[in-house]
Design a protein around this motif. Structure first.
Motif, PDB file in Angstrom:
ATOM      1  N   GLY A   1       5.470 -41.191 -13.902  1.00 42.45           N
ATOM      2  CA  GLY A   1       5.883 -40.626 -12.542  1.00 42.45           C
ATOM      3  C   GLY A   1       5.754 -41.544 -11.415  1.00 42.45           C
ATOM      4  N   VAL A   2       6.490 -41.133 -10.493  1.00 46.32           N
ATOM      5  CA  VAL A   2       6.337 -41.755  -9.123  1.00 46.32           C
ATOM      6  C   VAL A   2       6.142 -41.007  -8.160  1.00 46.32           C
ATOM      7  CG1 VAL A   2       7.721 -43.518  -7.516  1.00 46.32           C
ATOM      8  CG2 VAL A   2       7.916 -43.928  -9.830  1.00 46.32           C
ATOM      9  N   ILE A   3       5.325 -41.179  -7.342  1.00 47.57           N
ATOM     10  CA  ILE A   3       4.893 -40.420  -5.896  1.00 47.57           C
ATOM     11  C   ILE A   3       5.203 -41.580  -4.652  1.00 47.57           C
ATOM     12  CG2 ILE A   3       3.408 -39.297  -4.362  1.00 47.57           C
ATOM     13  CD1 ILE A   3       1.667 -38.582  -6.983  1.00 47.57           C
ATOM     14  N   ILE A   4       6.054 -40.972  -3.820  1.00 50.54           N
ATOM     15  CA  ILE A   4       6.477 -41.813  -2.492  1.00 50.54           C
ATOM     16  C   ILE A   4       5.906 -41.105  -1.510  1.00 50.54           C
ATOM     17  CG2 ILE A   4       8.360 -42.970  -1.439  1.00 50.54           C
ATOM     18  CD1 ILE A   4      10.156 -42.537  -4.133  1.00 50.54           C
ATOM     19  N   ALA A   5       4.997 -41.892  -0.750  1.00 52.56           N
ATOM     20  CA  ALA A   5       4.701 -41.271   0.554  1.00 52.56           C
ATOM     21  C   ALA A   5       5.467 -41.756   1.732  1.00 52.56           C
ATOM     22  CB  ALA A   5       3.123 -41.697   0.887  1.00 52.56           C
ATOM     23  N   GLY A   6       6.207 -40.901   2.299  1.00 55.65           N
ATOM     24  CA  GLY A   6       7.270 -41.381   3.264  1.00 55.65           C
ATOM     25  C   GLY A   6       8.746 -41.353   2.672  1.00 55.65           C
ATOM     26  N   GLY A   7       9.367 -40.742   3.574  1.00 55.23           N
ATOM     27  CA  GLY A   7      10.889 -40.184   3.182  1.00 55.23           C
ATOM     28  C   GLY A   7      12.164 -40.625   3.930  1.00 55.23           C
ATOM     29  N   SER A   8      11.534 -41.571   4.842  1.00 51.65           N
ATOM     30  CA  SER A   8      12.911 -42.173   5.556  1.00 51.65           C
ATOM     31  C   SER A   8      13.592 -43.186   4.814  1.00 51.65           C
ATOM     32  CB  SER A   8      12.089 -42.918   7.247  1.00 51.65           C
ATOM     33  OG  SER A   8      13.042 -43.347   7.649  1.00 51.65           O
ATOM     34  N   VAL A   9      14.110 -44.282   5.249  1.00 51.80           N
ATOM     35  CA  VAL A   9      15.428 -45.029   4.579  1.00 51.80           C
ATOM     36  C   VAL A   9      14.464 -45.784   3.352  1.00 51.80           C
ATOM     37  CG1 VAL A   9      15.220 -47.038   6.133  1.00 51.80           C
ATOM     38  CG2 VAL A   9      17.180 -46.641   4.618  1.00 51.80           C
TER      39      VAL A   9
ATOM     40  N   ILE B   1       3.961 -46.441  -1.042  1.00 54.05           N
ATOM     41  CA  ILE B   1       3.578 -46.242   0.317  1.00 54.05           C
ATOM     42  C   ILE B   1       4.856 -46.544   1.324  1.00 54.05           C
ATOM     43  CG2 ILE B   1       1.874 -46.292   2.050  1.00 54.05           C
ATOM     44  CD1 ILE B   1      -0.270 -47.280  -0.015  1.00 54.05           C
ATOM     45  N   ALA B   2       5.275 -45.659   1.919  1.00 56.66           N
ATOM     46  CA  ALA B   2       6.419 -46.180   2.902  1.00 56.66           C
ATOM     47  C   ALA B   2       6.400 -45.348   3.969  1.00 56.66           C
ATOM     48  CB  ALA B   2       7.912 -45.419   2.005  1.00 56.66           C
ATOM     49  N   THR B   3       5.168 -45.223   4.584  1.00 54.90           N
ATOM     50  CA  THR B   3       4.867 -44.306   5.793  1.00 54.90           C
ATOM     51  C   THR B   3       5.646 -45.023   7.094  1.00 54.90           C
ATOM     52  OG1 THR B   3       2.659 -45.181   5.803  1.00 54.90           O
ATOM     53  CG2 THR B   3       2.942 -43.213   4.753  1.00 54.90           C
ATOM     54  N   GLY B   4       6.020 -46.144   7.240  1.00 53.19           N
ATOM     55  CA  GLY B   4       6.481 -46.613   8.229  1.00 53.19           C
ATOM     56  C   GLY B   4       5.526 -47.027   9.377  1.00 53.19           C
ATOM     57  N   ALA B   5       6.107 -46.815  10.641  1.00 48.99           N
ATOM     58  CA  ALA B   5       4.998 -47.386  11.832  1.00 48.99           C
ATOM     59  C   ALA B   5       4.942 -46.323  12.818  1.00 48.99           C
ATOM     60  CB  ALA B   5       5.773 -48.581  12.347  1.00 48.99           C
TER      61      ALA B   5
ATOM     62  N   GLY C   1      -0.541 -50.678  -9.309  1.00 48.09           N
ATOM     63  CA  GLY C   1       0.290 -49.388  -9.693  1.00 48.09           C
ATOM     64  C   GLY C   1       0.449 -48.647  -8.268  1.00 48.09           C
ATOM     65  N   ILE C   2      -0.115 -49.309  -7.247  1.00 47.82           N
ATOM     66  CA  ILE C   2       0.316 -49.023  -5.678  1.00 47.82           C
ATOM     67  C   ILE C   2       1.045 -50.071  -4.879  1.00 47.82           C
ATOM     68  CG2 ILE C   2      -0.632 -48.263  -3.455  1.00 47.82           C
ATOM     69  CD1 ILE C   2      -3.166 -47.388  -5.061  1.00 47.82           C
ATOM     70  N   TYR C   3       2.013 -49.665  -4.510  1.00 47.25           N
ATOM     71  CA  TYR C   3       3.081 -50.586  -3.540  1.00 47.25           C
ATOM     72  C   TYR C   3       3.389 -50.259  -2.437  1.00 47.25           C
ATOM     73  CZ  TYR C   3       4.140 -50.447  -8.570  1.00 47.25           C
ATOM     74  OH  TYR C   3       3.956 -50.451 -10.120  1.00 47.25           O
ATOM     75  N   ALA C   4       3.747 -50.939  -1.469  1.00 49.09           N
ATOM     76  CA  ALA C   4       4.034 -50.643   0.159  1.00 49.09           C
ATOM     77  C   ALA C   4       5.133 -51.471   0.329  1.00 49.09           C
ATOM     78  CB  ALA C   4       2.774 -51.064   0.811  1.00 49.09           C
ATOM     79  N   ILE C   5       6.098 -50.684   1.238  1.00 50.08           N
ATOM     80  CA  ILE C   5       7.316 -51.261   1.543  1.00 50.08           C
ATOM     81  C   ILE C   5       7.720 -50.703   3.027  1.00 50.08           C
ATOM     82  CG2 ILE C   5       8.205 -51.108  -0.778  1.00 50.08           C
ATOM     83  CD1 ILE C   5       9.754 -48.699  -0.147  1.00 50.08           C
TER      84      ILE C   5
END
Length: 367
Positions: free
Chosen positions: A3-11, A97-101, A240-244
């Motif tokens: 599975g994949v968990i994404i922290a942050g749901g903007s673009v 991790i896609a928590t933005g700024a 296993g941890i990525y940031a975008i």
């Protein structure tokens, strides 16, 4: 598949979920975000602030149709294989991790507003009533966009900027945008500081930059240095941890904090998770709507010493290295940007004289 968990749901975060499903990923996908659904951010300073525009990146049924779980909560901790909110713990092999700024602010003796999310925009829209006197501080894209919207709402607008906004993005065309802004609102050519006399203003909007929202990574083993540090595949130093998107910084490169990077980094991390080979990266694309101008840029438009600046009329510029197109910027010329993107992604050689000639259709040069 795991599975994949994404922290942050903007673009950025939403694009990972959509991209994984498009790529055939069949494992569970969970997005954790404090908002009720995936929202787009760029319209907040323009269409949403002055009117009513749909911000949702997808209809509600998209999530059930694509078997993506939306959790309206805030991710506060993570480690290898897990993400936690204040009340829940989620496990997966892949964590994005896609928590933005978060926006920087100013400490002043006036109400200070910032703009980053829908709550900020709602508060600003209520504050910007006709006749209100507002000072806007900033030297980037956001300040002139906010000035445009504030004036449209009937506010008396003054922009404090120490420089021509976004000159590094739009090159010499930024001067045209700046001149238009000075015709529309009061512009004071200096930085707004605590020493400024603000007696005539009712409120201040700080558009003075952002900081990566790395709160979730504090106390973890992730490397943080002006963002969560990643490699070019957007992998952190923990397997296993990525940031975008806005929260990350590619090692040995400056951090990028614009919409297109969120989309592009999401597409790249999909390939990383799927173990597939990505296509060649597309040039960075930036746009801004301000005072009646649709400003767009692709690639880099400030020439280096060995490069050549080519003008096509008053509102279009190109940067070339020999016959290789490096970048283009245009005002109110969407076709130019689409053509420049095609030329750059296909590595088409171009004649500078033909690029400069407005009588030669730009589409002819894309073949």
């Amino acid at each position: 598949m795991s599975g994949v968990i994404i922290a942050g749901g903007s673009v950025a975060g939403f694009s990972v979920a959509a991209g994984l499903r498009d790529a055939g990923f069949s494992g569970p996908i969970t997005i954790i975000d404090p908002h009720h659904t995936a929202l787009d951010r760029p319209p907040l300073s323009t269409e949403y602030l002055v009117g009513d525009v749909e911000l949702a990146l997808a209809p509600t049924e998209w999530f059930s149709d694509h078997d993506v779980t939306w959790v309206q909560d805030t991710a506060v901790r993570l480690g290898q294989g897990f993400v936690e909110t204040a009340t829940q713990r989620f496990a997966a092999d892949h964590i994005v991790i896609a928590t933005g700024a978060v926006p920087k602010t100013l400490q002043l003796d006036k109400p200070v507003y910032t703009l980053r999310n829908i709550a900020d925009a709602d508060a600003l829209r209520q504050a910007l009533s006709p006749g209100v006197n507002v000072a806007i501080a900033g030297g980037g894209l956001l300040a002139p966009e906010l000035a445009t919207s504030a004036k449209a709402l009937g506010a008396n607008v003054t922009v404090f900027t120490p420089q021509v906004p976004a000159a590094e993005i739009f090159g010499e065309l930024a001067e045209t945008l700046y001149a238009t802004m000075t015709e529309q609102v009061e512009v004071i050519e200096r930085r707004l500081t605590v020493e400024e006399n603000l007696d005539r203003f009712d409120l201040v909007i700080a558009a003075v930059g952002v900081e990566p929202n790395v709160a979730i990574a504090q106390g973890s083993k992730l490397t943080i240095d002006d963002g969560i540090v990643v490699d070019e595949a957007y992998r952190t130093n923990v397997e296993g941890i990525y940031a975008i998107g806005d929260v990350c910084r590619i090692r040995n490169q400056p951090r990028q904090d614009h919409w297109d990077h969120g989309r592009a980094s999401a597409a790249r991390v999909v390939h990383t998770i799927m173990g597939t080979e990505p296509a060649a990266p597309t040039p960075a694309w930036v746009w801004s709507d301000q005072f009646g101008h649709d400003a767009q840029a692709i690639g880099r438009v400030v020439p280096q010493a060995h490069e050549r600046l080519v003008r096509r009329g008053d509102n279009v510029i190109f940067v070339l290295d020999g016959e290789k197109l490096i970048g283009s910027a245009a005002l109110d010329e969407q076709l130019i940007i689409r053509a420049a993107t095609r030329i750059m992604t296909r590595d088409i050689a171009v004649d500078p004289a033909q690029l400069a000639d407005p009588d030669i259709p730009i589409r002819r040069l894309t073949r």
